[in-house]
Motif scaffolding. Structure first.
Motif, PDB file in Angstrom:
ATOM      1  N   GLN A   4       0.855  -1.190   0.000  1.00  0.00           N
ATOM      2  CA  GLN A   4       0.000   0.000   0.000  1.00  0.00           C
ATOM      3  C   GLN A   4       0.892   1.242   0.000  1.00  0.00           C
ATOM      4  OE1 GLN A   4      -1.871  -0.998   3.685  1.00  0.00           O
ATOM      5  NE2 GLN A   4      -3.677  -1.925   2.695  1.00  0.00           N
ATOM      6  N   VAL A   5       0.707   2.098  -0.981  1.00  0.00           N
ATOM      7  CA  VAL A   5       1.494   3.325  -1.088  1.00  0.00           C
ATOM      8  C   VAL A   5       0.543   4.521  -1.007  1.00  0.00           C
ATOM      9  CG1 VAL A   5       3.172   4.622  -2.442  1.00  0.00           C
ATOM     10  CG2 VAL A   5       3.129   2.123  -2.598  1.00  0.00           C
ATOM     11  N   GLN A   6       0.853   5.425  -0.097  1.00  0.00           N
ATOM     12  CA  GLN A   6       0.059   6.649   0.031  1.00  0.00           C
ATOM     13  C   GLN A   6       0.789   7.771  -0.707  1.00  0.00           C
ATOM     14  OE1 GLN A   6      -0.357   8.710   3.903  1.00  0.00           O
ATOM     15  NE2 GLN A   6      -2.601   8.575   3.591  1.00  0.00           N
ATOM     16  N   TYR A   7       0.100   8.375  -1.692  1.00  0.00           N
ATOM     17  CA  TYR A   7       0.692   9.400  -2.540  1.00  0.00           C
ATOM     18  C   TYR A   7       0.071  10.755  -2.238  1.00  0.00           C
ATOM     19  CZ  TYR A   7       2.141   5.444  -5.507  1.00  0.00           C
ATOM     20  OH  TYR A   7       2.676   4.279  -5.992  1.00  0.00           O
ATOM     21  N   ASP A   8       0.881  11.777  -2.413  1.00  0.00           N
ATOM     22  CA  ASP A   8       0.393  13.160  -2.460  1.00  0.00           C
ATOM     23  C   ASP A   8       0.676  13.645  -3.877  1.00  0.00           C
ATOM     24  OD1 ASP A   8       0.183  15.940  -2.533  1.00  0.00           O
ATOM     25  OD2 ASP A   8       0.803  16.174  -0.457  1.00  0.00           O
ATOM     26  N   ILE A   9      -0.385  13.802  -4.661  1.00  0.00           N
ATOM     27  CA  ILE A   9      -0.240  14.213  -6.060  1.00  0.00           C
ATOM     28  C   ILE A   9      -0.828  15.608  -6.195  1.00  0.00           C
ATOM     29  CG2 ILE A   9      -0.803  13.663  -8.454  1.00  0.00           C
ATOM     30  CD1 ILE A   9      -1.117  10.736  -7.527  1.00  0.00           C
ATOM     31  N   ASP A  10       0.081  16.565  -6.297  1.00  0.00           N
ATOM     32  CA  ASP A  10      -0.324  17.975  -6.402  1.00  0.00           C
ATOM     33  C   ASP A  10      -1.305  18.354  -5.295  1.00  0.00           C
ATOM     34  OD1 ASP A  10       1.229  18.270  -8.732  1.00  0.00           O
ATOM     35  OD2 ASP A  10      -0.422  17.540  -9.982  1.00  0.00           O
ATOM     36  N   GLY A  11      -1.003  17.857  -4.065  1.00  0.00           N
ATOM     37  CA  GLY A  11      -1.814  18.205  -2.904  1.00  0.00           C
ATOM     38  C   GLY A  11      -2.990  17.292  -2.652  1.00  0.00           C
ATOM     39  N   GLN A  12      -3.262  16.361  -3.535  1.00  0.00           N
ATOM     40  CA  GLN A  12      -4.354  15.406  -3.343  1.00  0.00           C
ATOM     41  C   GLN A  12      -3.779  14.076  -2.888  1.00  0.00           C
ATOM     42  OE1 GLN A  12      -6.921  15.181  -6.756  1.00  0.00           O
ATOM     43  NE2 GLN A  12      -6.994  17.413  -7.027  1.00  0.00           N
ATOM     44  N   VAL A  13      -4.258  13.585  -1.749  1.00  0.00           N
ATOM     45  CA  VAL A  13      -3.703  12.388  -1.124  1.00  0.00           C
ATOM     46  C   VAL A  13      -4.596  11.196  -1.433  1.00  0.00           C
ATOM     47  CG1 VAL A  13      -3.038  11.300   1.048  1.00  0.00           C
ATOM     48  CG2 VAL A  13      -2.633  13.741   0.698  1.00  0.00           C
ATOM     49  N   SER A  14      -3.960  10.086  -1.842  1.00  0.00           N
ATOM     50  CA  SER A  14      -4.683   8.842  -2.125  1.00  0.00           C
ATOM     51  C   SER A  14      -3.807   7.667  -1.724  1.00  0.00           C
ATOM     52  CB  SER A  14      -5.046   8.732  -3.606  1.00  0.00           C
ATOM     53  OG  SER A  14      -5.849   9.817  -4.017  1.00  0.00           O
ATOM     54  N   THR A  15      -4.455   6.543  -1.422  1.00  0.00           N
ATOM     55  CA  THR A  15      -3.734   5.311  -1.104  1.00  0.00           C
ATOM     56  C   THR A  15      -4.051   4.276  -2.169  1.00  0.00           C
ATOM     57  OG1 THR A  15      -3.867   5.777   1.261  1.00  0.00           O
ATOM     58  CG2 THR A  15      -3.369   3.505   0.609  1.00  0.00           C
ATOM     59  N   VAL A  16      -2.992   3.686  -2.719  1.00  0.00           N
ATOM     60  CA  VAL A  16      -3.124   2.742  -3.827  1.00  0.00           C
ATOM     61  C   VAL A  16      -2.517   1.412  -3.409  1.00  0.00           C
ATOM     62  CG1 VAL A  16      -2.601   2.290  -6.251  1.00  0.00           C
ATOM     63  CG2 VAL A  16      -2.976   4.640  -5.471  1.00  0.00           C
ATOM     64  N   GLU A  17      -3.180   0.322  -3.782  1.00  0.00           N
ATOM     65  CA  GLU A  17      -2.689  -1.016  -3.446  1.00  0.00           C
ATOM     66  C   GLU A  17      -2.117  -1.703  -4.694  1.00  0.00           C
ATOM     67  OE1 GLU A  17      -5.614  -3.476  -1.633  1.00  0.00           O
ATOM     68  OE2 GLU A  17      -5.386  -2.544   0.351  1.00  0.00           O
ATOM     69  N   TYR A  18      -1.039  -2.494  -4.447  1.00  0.00           N
ATOM     70  CA  TYR A  18      -0.409  -3.310  -5.482  1.00  0.00           C
ATOM     71  C   TYR A  18      -0.223  -4.709  -4.926  1.00  0.00           C
ATOM     72  CZ  TYR A  18       0.860   1.354  -7.213  1.00  0.00           C
ATOM     73  OH  TYR A  18       0.841   2.663  -7.641  1.00  0.00           O
ATOM     74  N   GLN A  19      -0.233  -5.705  -5.768  1.00  0.00           N
ATOM     75  CA  GLN A  19       0.013  -7.082  -5.332  1.00  0.00           C
ATOM     76  C   GLN A  19       1.299  -7.600  -5.978  1.00  0.00           C
ATOM     77  OE1 GLN A  19      -3.327  -9.646  -6.014  1.00  0.00           O
ATOM     78  NE2 GLN A  19      -4.582  -8.676  -4.417  1.00  0.00           N
ATOM     79  N   VAL A  20       2.158  -8.203  -5.139  1.00  0.00           N
ATOM     80  CA  VAL A  20       3.441  -8.728  -5.606  1.00  0.00           C
ATOM     81  C   VAL A  20       3.535 -10.193  -5.216  1.00  0.00           C
ATOM     82  CG1 VAL A  20       5.938  -8.547  -5.457  1.00  0.00           C
ATOM     83  CG2 VAL A  20       4.526  -6.478  -5.415  1.00  0.00           C
ATOM     84  N   THR A  21       3.777 -11.045  -6.185  1.00  0.00           N
ATOM     85  CA  THR A  21       3.915 -12.482  -5.937  1.00  0.00           C
ATOM     86  C   THR A  21       5.386 -12.830  -5.733  1.00  0.00           C
ATOM     87  OG1 THR A  21       2.006 -12.905  -7.346  1.00  0.00           O
ATOM     88  CG2 THR A  21       3.417 -14.783  -6.848  1.00  0.00           C
TER      89      THR A  21
END
Length: 795
Positions: free
Chosen positions: A517-534
């Protein structure tokens, strides 16, 4: 003087003049016989008891100057060498054509470039495109034919060498038989002049083919030495040589056989051992042959086979290599119309070999009409091209180096649709694999792959990296990511090793796949994105991991309408089968995975820089040029030798003229004023064909080849030098031959003046001998009458 003594003198005179008349008859009958030497009777006074008793014949002498004859034989060797060289070079001159005659390769090349220039002004005309390809095919065929003829000339010359060796051996056998006859004639005290004529004729024939030294025994037998002082006639010797079986052996530079002087046993069989044979000409490949032969036809043939013809071929290969590389470099940077559905390289490359790379190369998926294919993402109409940035691709040694497999994974990740993260100006954020493998519950190093398809710059920060599994830990977020990275409008950015994060799955409590799970700040807008790694995977470096979910914030997850790849990059074998072994070699192939998908490239500033351990192997070629994906002329395996003979237009271009790279990728139009980052190519696009046509005006640095000095010249200028060089070399060889022939003719005239038969002179002498014969006969008749008178007085 008694009557008996007078009678004896008259009889001896009768016999001497009879012999002289007989010899005159032989001289006159052989006046036009090749090799015949005029013979004369040497007479002297016969003395008995201190008193003259008539005339005696001392010898029948050949009219010959031995010193002059030896000089003539030596000159024959020089003339023979010059004659052989002249014969070969005149054939070469015929192959090259006369300068400015219109039938030479310079004229054919000019014709090809003029047609390319016509095409640049009418690039949409199918007929002009077809004609341009035909002219290129014709010119390549002419260069190839010229090189083939030169190789054939080497083969023919090689067999002339073998024929000359056989002729030398036959002459040595004939001389051996003549020597035996001279020995027998000496023993039997018979006239040997005819044998001496045969001997001298054979010696001249031998000298014409090979330079030798000759001495004569007291009885006139010839003793022959080679130019190293070795006997050829003390015992029976032969020369031994095996010619090549075909012209292809010269094209492949197969080693040539040596020329040896071998001893013969009593049965005439060669005894080829280190102690019974002498190497006159070494065997080996071109440029590695040494010769001890310094005269005769054999020398001229060897000079032509081992030096003159290879020089012409190396010069022609150098031109063809320079021409092909220049044309291919431009052709690889262009696009045909319609673009190709598939491009397959001709360079055989190891999939796991690491190379240094720099710059960027652009790949675009186009339709048959040259327009960008539809995007599988709802947020954009057309698929943007991929600008592969080699400075951010991860290789075994880090960024800036890559194996073919690394490049393939980087390419295929872009053209294989997957989920995208949309947030503000950012079109997508993926994880890029820096690790090449992940062991079960091992570690995984990754960076960020950021895409900005908007018209404004964007700043991306990483606020945190976590997992839903409390046992998974992460390295500290690099300062570059925490403070933010800027992605300029319309570009992609991979953050790289210095801005990477390592996930440690060793303490994981949940089974793979692991969630990051990576939490980003993109031009002041914060979002959390999930990735799956095997885990428990290998061969993943440069693979991209797409988002699986957006768990918070303003970002949205964009699902493609289709997950079918537009383009695919593979390594294939000679039969087109995909090579799956990551260490195996093959040919790079890019193809559209739909009949409507076409491949287009722009090399931009990409450059191959050699091996990390050996930069001297750098080709400095652009991406497509290095892999030879879109060559106009077929490659020659990366070597210069054989470039001329193998010069040919790629067969698929011959079959499909539309594959000729006439245009290049250009930025698409933007009718609504919004940012457009797609590229296309049109039927009237002529930018690349103009560059191909302009090659004829460029200067190239040509190296020194053979006896032709290095120079800076246009392709046409260098070809003119080649043709002129062939003409001047042939003219010089002909001049040398004429000069040597003049010397030979001059010496022969002197020899003929001494030993040749002058029929008028012989006829004049016949009158003298006839009168002398008649006078002696009258003396005998008178003496007989005196004897009869004396007898009558006694009665």
């Amino acid at each position: 003087m008694s009557l008996s003594l007078a009678l004896g003198g008259a009889v001896s005179g009768l016999r001497a003049n009879q012999s002289a008349i007989s010899l005159l008859t032989q001289n006159i009958s052989n006046a036009n016989s090749d090799g015949y030497t005029r013979q004369t009777v040497v007479q002297s006074q016969q003395v008995v008891a201190g008193m003259g008793a008539g005339v005696q014949i001392d010898q029948v002498m050949r009219s010959v100057d031995n010193i002059l004859s030896a000089a003539a034989r030596m000159q024959t060797s020089s003339t023979g060498a010059a004659s052989a060289a002249s014969d070969v070079l005149n054939r070469v001159q015929f192959y090259f054509g006369q300068p400015g005659s219109g039938n030479d390769i310079k004229s054919k090349m000019d014709d090809m470039f003029n047609t390319l220039l016509d095409l640049s002004n009418n690039s949409e005309q199918a007929f002009t495109r077809t004609l341009a390809v035909q002219k290129a095919v014709s010119f390549a065929g002419d260069v190839s034919e010229l090189a083939t003829n030169l190789q054939q000339a080497r083969y023919d010359t090689d067999h002339e060498i073998a024929d000359t060796v056989n002729e030398i051996n036959n002459t040595l056998d004939d001389l051996n038989r003549v020597n035996e006859s001279i020995r027998a004639a000496t023993f039997n005290s018979t006239n040997k002049n005819a044998l001496f004529d045969q001997r001298d004729k054979l010696l001249t024939k031998l000298q014409e083919n090979i330079s030798v030294s000759v001495t004569f025994d007291s009885d006139g037998q010839a003793r022959i030495f080679n130019n190293q002082g070795d006997f050829l006639s003390e015992s029976r010797y032969h020369l031994q040589y095996t010619p090549q079986s075909g012209p292809e052996n010269f094209a492949s530079d197969n080693p040539l056989s040596p020329i040896k002087m071998v001893l013969l046993d009593p049965n005439g069989n060669p005894i080829d051992t280190p102690t019974t044979s002498i190497v006159l000409v070494s065997g080996g490949t071109t440029g590695n042959i040494t010769s001890k032969i310094d005269g005769g036809r054999l020398k001229g043939l060897l000079q032509a086979r081992d030096q003159d013809l290879p020089n012409f071929l190396s010069q022609l290969d150098h031109f063809a290599n320079t021409f092909r590389n220049a044309m291919n470099a431009i052709h690889n940077d262009g696009v045909g119309f319609p673009p190709a559905n598939r491009l397959t390289g001709t360079r055989f490359v190891p999939g796991g070999e690491e190379h240094l790379w720099s710059g960027k190369v652009r790949f675009a998926a186009l339709t048959e009409n040259g327009l960008p294919v539809a995007s599988p993402y709802p947020s954009e109409a057309k698929l943007r091209p991929y600008d592969m940035n080699f400075s951010t691709i991860q290789g075994p040694s880090g960024q800036g180096s890559a194996t073919v497999r690394d490049i393939m994974r980087d390419f295929n990740s872009y053209f294989s649709p997957s989920n995208r993260v949309n947030s503000g100006n950012i079109s997508d954020i993926k994880l890029g694999a820096i690790s090449n493998s992940i062991a079960t519950n091992g570690t995984f190093q990754f960076d960020l792959d950021l895409d900005n398809g908007s018209g404004s710059n964007s700043t991306v920060k990483v606020l945190s990296v976590t997992s839903n599994d409390p046992g998974v830990t992460f390295s500290a977020t690099p300062a570059g990511l925490s403070t933010g990275v800027t992605v300029t409008a319309g570009s992609r950015l991979r953050t790289g090793t210095t801005n990477s994060i390592t996930a440690d799955f060793s303490g994981a409590t949940l089974a793979s796949p692991h969630v990051i799970q990576v939490q980003y700040d993109i031009d002041g807008q914060v979002s959390t994105v999930e990735y799956q790694v095997t885990d428990n995977v290998t061969d993943i470096r440069n693979t991209r991991y797409a988002a699986t979910a957006v768990t918070s914030g303003t970002a949205t997850l964009e699902i493609p309408t289709s997950f079918n790849p537009q383009l695919k990059m593979d390594l294939v074998d000679a039969n087109g089968a995909v090579v799956t072994d990551p260490t195996a070699s093959g040919y790079l192939r890019i193809q559209g995975l739909n009949t409507g998908y076409r491949v287009a490239m722009d090399e931009l500033n990409s450059k191959e820089g050699g091996l990390p351990t050996d930069v001297s192997k750098a080709t400095n070629s652009g991406f497509s040029s290095y892999f030879q994906l879109n060559d106009l002329f077929v490659s020659n395996g990366g070597v210069e030798k054989g470039s001329a003979q193998n010069l040919a237009v790629r067969q698929d271009i011959q079959n499909n003229k539309s594959l000729l790279s006439t245009g290049e990728l250009t930025l698409s139009n933007s009718p609504d004023g919004s940012p457009v980052y797609t590229y296309q190519v049109g039927i009237s696009s002529n930018a690349n064909i103009k560059k191909l046509a302009a090659v004829q005006f460029q200067n190239f640095n040509f190296d020194s080849k053979g006896t032709l000095s290095g120079t800076s010249a246009t392709l046409g200028g260098y070809v003119s030098e080649l043709i002129g060089f062939a003409a001047s070399t042939t003219e010089q060889a002909n001049s040398v031959h004429d000069a040597e022939k003049l010397k030979s003719d001059g010496l022969q005239e002197k020899i003929d003046a001494i030993g040749g038969v002058n029929v008028d002179e012989e006829l004049a002498n016949s009158v003298l001998y006839q009168n002398a014969f008649g006078a002696n006969a009258r003396m005998i008749s008178t003496i007989n009458q005196l004897f009869e008178s004396l007898l009558n007085l006694g009665q």
